[in-house]
Design a protein around this motif. Structure first.
Motif, PDB file in Angstrom:
ATOM      1  N   ILE A  30      51.840  -7.563  -1.889  1.00 14.33           N
ATOM      2  CA  ILE A  30      52.880  -8.475  -2.378  1.00 14.33           C
ATOM      3  C   ILE A  30      53.397  -9.340  -1.234  1.00 14.33           C
ATOM      4  N   ASP A  31      53.578  -8.724  -0.057  1.00 15.41           N
ATOM      5  CA  ASP A  31      54.005  -9.488   1.125  1.00 15.41           C
ATOM      6  C   ASP A  31      53.012 -10.608   1.425  1.00 15.41           C
ATOM      7  N   ALA A  32      51.723 -10.307   1.297  1.00 19.62           N
ATOM      8  CA  ALA A  32      50.690 -11.310   1.578  1.00 19.62           C
ATOM      9  C   ALA A  32      50.759 -12.450   0.569  1.00 19.62           C
ATOM     10  N   LEU A  33      50.972 -12.132  -0.705  1.00 21.74           N
ATOM     11  CA  LEU A  33      51.105 -13.177  -1.718  1.00 21.74           C
ATOM     12  C   LEU A  33      52.314 -14.062  -1.435  1.00 21.74           C
ATOM     13  N   ALA A  34      53.408 -13.433  -0.995  1.00 19.62           N
ATOM     14  CA  ALA A  34      54.611 -14.203  -0.667  1.00 19.62           C
ATOM     15  C   ALA A  34      54.365 -15.092   0.558  1.00 19.62           C
ATOM     16  N   LYS A  35      53.644 -14.568   1.526  1.00 18.59           N
ATOM     17  CA  LYS A  35      53.362 -15.308   2.759  1.00 18.59           C
ATOM     18  C   LYS A  35      52.575 -16.579   2.485  1.00 18.59           C
ATOM     19  N   ILE A  36      51.640 -16.521   1.531  1.00 13.11           N
ATOM     20  CA  ILE A  36      50.819 -17.713   1.240  1.00 13.11           C
ATOM     21  C   ILE A  36      51.423 -18.563   0.120  1.00 13.11           C
ATOM     22  N   GLY A  37      52.598 -18.159  -0.349  1.00  9.90           N
ATOM     23  CA  GLY A  37      53.335 -18.997  -1.295  1.00  9.90           C
ATOM     24  C   GLY A  37      52.944 -18.857  -2.754  1.00  9.90           C
ATOM     25  N   LEU A  38      52.275 -17.759  -3.112  1.00  9.30           N
ATOM     26  CA  LEU A  38      51.902 -17.585  -4.512  1.00  9.30           C
ATOM     27  C   LEU A  38      52.995 -16.894  -5.321  1.00  9.30           C
ATOM     28  N   VAL A  39      53.863 -16.138  -4.646  1.00  6.48           N
ATOM     29  CA  VAL A  39      55.004 -15.509  -5.314  1.00  6.48           C
ATOM     30  C   VAL A  39      56.228 -15.627  -4.419  1.00  6.48           C
ATOM     31  N   THR A  40      57.393 -15.479  -5.042  1.00 12.47           N
ATOM     32  CA  THR A  40      58.611 -15.239  -4.279  1.00 12.47           C
ATOM     33  C   THR A  40      58.934 -13.756  -4.406  1.00 12.47           C
ATOM     34  N   SER A  41      59.559 -13.215  -3.384  1.00 11.45           N
ATOM     35  CA  SER A  41      59.869 -11.789  -3.383  1.00 11.45           C
ATOM     36  C   SER A  41      61.215 -11.562  -2.708  1.00 11.45           C
ATOM     37  N   ALA A  42      62.053 -10.766  -3.357  1.00 13.44           N
ATOM     38  CA  ALA A  42      63.369 -10.441  -2.798  1.00 13.44           C
ATOM     39  C   ALA A  42      63.757  -9.050  -3.259  1.00 13.44           C
ATOM     40  N   THR A  43      64.555  -8.393  -2.438  1.00 19.47           N
ATOM     41  CA  THR A  43      65.080  -7.074  -2.802  1.00 19.47           C
ATOM     42  C   THR A  43      66.536  -7.232  -3.219  1.00 19.47           C
ATOM     43  N   ILE A  44      66.858  -6.735  -4.390  1.00 19.54           N
ATOM     44  CA  ILE A  44      68.232  -6.818  -4.878  1.00 19.54           C
ATOM     45  C   ILE A  44      68.761  -5.419  -5.166  1.00 19.54           C
ATOM     46  N   GLU A  45      70.067  -5.283  -5.050  1.00 20.39           N
ATOM     47  CA  GLU A  45      70.717  -4.007  -5.338  1.00 20.39           C
ATOM     48  C   GLU A  45      71.181  -3.994  -6.788  1.00 20.39           C
ATOM     49  N   GLU A  46      70.823  -2.957  -7.500  1.00 25.78           N
ATOM     50  CA  GLU A  46      71.286  -2.780  -8.865  1.00 25.78           C
ATOM     51  C   GLU A  46      71.927  -1.403  -8.992  1.00 25.78           C
ATOM     52  N   SER A  47      72.561  -1.169 -10.118  1.00 25.18           N
ATOM     53  CA  SER A  47      73.304   0.078 -10.293  1.00 25.18           C
ATOM     54  C   SER A  47      72.425   1.314 -10.154  1.00 25.18           C
ATOM     55  N   ASP A  48      71.153   1.163 -10.516  1.00 27.16           N
ATOM     56  CA  ASP A  48      70.244   2.310 -10.419  1.00 27.16           C
ATOM     57  C   ASP A  48      69.385   2.260  -9.158  1.00 27.16           C
ATOM     58  N   GLY A  49      69.801   1.440  -8.187  1.00 30.37           N
ATOM     59  CA  GLY A  49      69.105   1.413  -6.913  1.00 30.37           C
ATOM     60  C   GLY A  49      68.465   0.070  -6.617  1.00 30.37           C
ATOM     61  N   PRO A  50      67.920  -0.108  -5.412  1.00 26.15           N
ATOM     62  CA  PRO A  50      67.294  -1.374  -5.026  1.00 26.15           C
ATOM     63  C   PRO A  50      65.989  -1.610  -5.779  1.00 26.15           C
ATOM     64  N   LYS A  51      65.745  -2.896  -6.051  1.00 23.34           N
ATOM     65  CA  LYS A  51      64.507  -3.269  -6.723  1.00 23.34           C
ATOM     66  C   LYS A  51      63.895  -4.487  -6.047  1.00 23.34           C
ATOM     67  N   ARG A  52      62.592  -4.519  -6.064  1.00 25.40           N
ATOM     68  CA  ARG A  52      61.882  -5.678  -5.526  1.00 25.40           C
ATOM     69  C   ARG A  52      61.585  -6.611  -6.691  1.00 25.40           C
ATOM     70  N   VAL A  53      62.130  -7.829  -6.613  1.00 26.58           N
ATOM     71  CA  VAL A  53      61.968  -8.811  -7.690  1.00 26.58           C
ATOM     72  C   VAL A  53      60.927  -9.840  -7.254  1.00 26.58           C
ATOM     73  N   ILE A  54      59.920 -10.009  -8.095  1.00 30.18           N
ATOM     74  CA  ILE A  54      58.781 -10.883  -7.785  1.00 30.18           C
ATOM     75  C   ILE A  54      58.653 -11.921  -8.884  1.00 30.18           C
ATOM     76  N   GLU A  55      58.309 -13.149  -8.491  1.00 30.18           N
ATOM     77  CA  GLU A  55      58.091 -14.200  -9.490  1.00 30.18           C
ATOM     78  C   GLU A  55      57.024 -15.151  -8.985  1.00 30.18           C
ATOM     79  N   LEU A  56      56.148 -15.555  -9.887  1.00 26.77           N
ATOM     80  CA  LEU A  56      55.133 -16.529  -9.529  1.00 26.77           C
ATOM     81  C   LEU A  56      55.766 -17.873  -9.193  1.00 26.77           C
TER      82      LEU A  56
END
Length: 204
Positions: free
Chosen positions: A77-103
Motif C-alpha cells: 500500500i505504501d508503494a501504491l501511495a508513493k507512485i500516486g495510485l492511492v492516497t493513504s492516511a491513518t485515522i483514529e476511530e472509537s474502535d481504534g486506528p484505521k488505515r484509510v485508502i482511496e484510489l
C-alpha cells in the motif's frame, strides 16, 4: 450406365466443390498477423486480492484486518501511495486506528474494477511468436485454425518493478516481462484470418 452416372455425379461434384472451398494451410506470417491484431495492446492486469477496495475504490482497514495481517500488505500500500495510485492516511476511530485508502484519479487509470474484482494493469500485450497451429478444419459452418502462441508484456510501467519486488504483482511466479503462453481460434473470412471473437459465441 448413364443412370449410374446420373446417381454418382452429383455427390462427386459436391465433394469436389467442398474440397475446392477448403482454404489452404495459412502461412505462419498470416497467422502471426491475425494473432497480433487480436492481442497486441490488450492490457496486462492482475487481481489485487491484497487490496480490498469497495465498489467506490475505497477501503478502511483496522490493524487487525485479515488483509493487513498478511506479510507485506502495508509495504505494498505504501508503494501504491508513493507512485500516486492511492492516497493513504491513518485515522483514529472509537474502535481504534484505521488505515484509510482511496484510489486517486491516476490510480483509476491503472486499477480497474472488473465484475466484482479490482485489477491492477501495468503493461500491454505483445505477440512474441507462434508456436504451433493446425490445418484448417470446418466447425459450425466456419473454417477455423487453432494456434498456440507466446506473448510478453510491453510498454511496462516503470513503477511495476517495485510492485513485483514486493509481491504485489507476479502472483503467478512470472517476472515482470516474463513470457506467457496462450491459444486462440482464428476464422477464415473474406478479409483473411480473424479472431473468432468477431463472430460472437466461441467456436468449439
Amino acid at each position: 450406365m448413364k443412370a449410374m452416372l446420373a446417381l454418382l455425379l452429383p455427390p462427386l461434384l459436391a465433394s469436389a466443390f467442398a474440397r475446392a472451398a477448403e482454404p489452404p494451410m495459412p502461412a505462419e506470417a498470416d497467422v502471426a498477423a491475425a494473432v497480433a491484431a487480436a492481442i497486441d495492446g490488450r492490457p496486462v492486469c492482475e487481481t489485487t486480492v491484497w487490496l480490498p477496495l469497495d465498489e467506490d475504490g475505497k477501503a478502511s482497514l483496522a490493524s487487525d484486518h485479515f488483509v493487513r495481517r498478511r506479510p507485506g500488505t502495508d509495504a505494498r500500500i505504501d508503494a501504491l501511495a508513493k507512485i500516486g495510485l492511492v492516497t493513504s492516511a491513518t485515522i483514529e476511530e472509537s474502535d481504534g486506528p484505521k488505515r484509510v485508502i482511496e484510489l486517486t484519479a491516476r490510480g483509476r487509470e491503472y486499477i480497474r474494477r472488473e465484475s466484482i474484482a479490482w485489477r491492477l494493469c501495468y503493461a500491454k500485450r505483445k505477440l512474441d511468436r507462434i508456436e504451433v497451429y493446425t490445418p484448417p478444419v470446418e466447425r459450425e459452418g466456419y473454417w477455423i485454425v487453432r494456434a498456440v502462441y507466446t506473448w510478453r508484456p510491453s510498454q511496462i510501467e516503470p513503477w511495476s518493478r517495485e510492485l513485483f519486488a514486493l509481491g504485489a504483482l507476479g502472483s503467478d511466479g512470472r517476472a515482470v516481462d516474463g513470457e506467457r503462453r496462450d491459444w486462440i481460434v482464428l476464422v477464415s473470412t473474406n478479409r483473411g484470418w480473424k479472431d473468432q471473437a468477431w463472430f460472437g459465441n466461441p467456436i468449439k
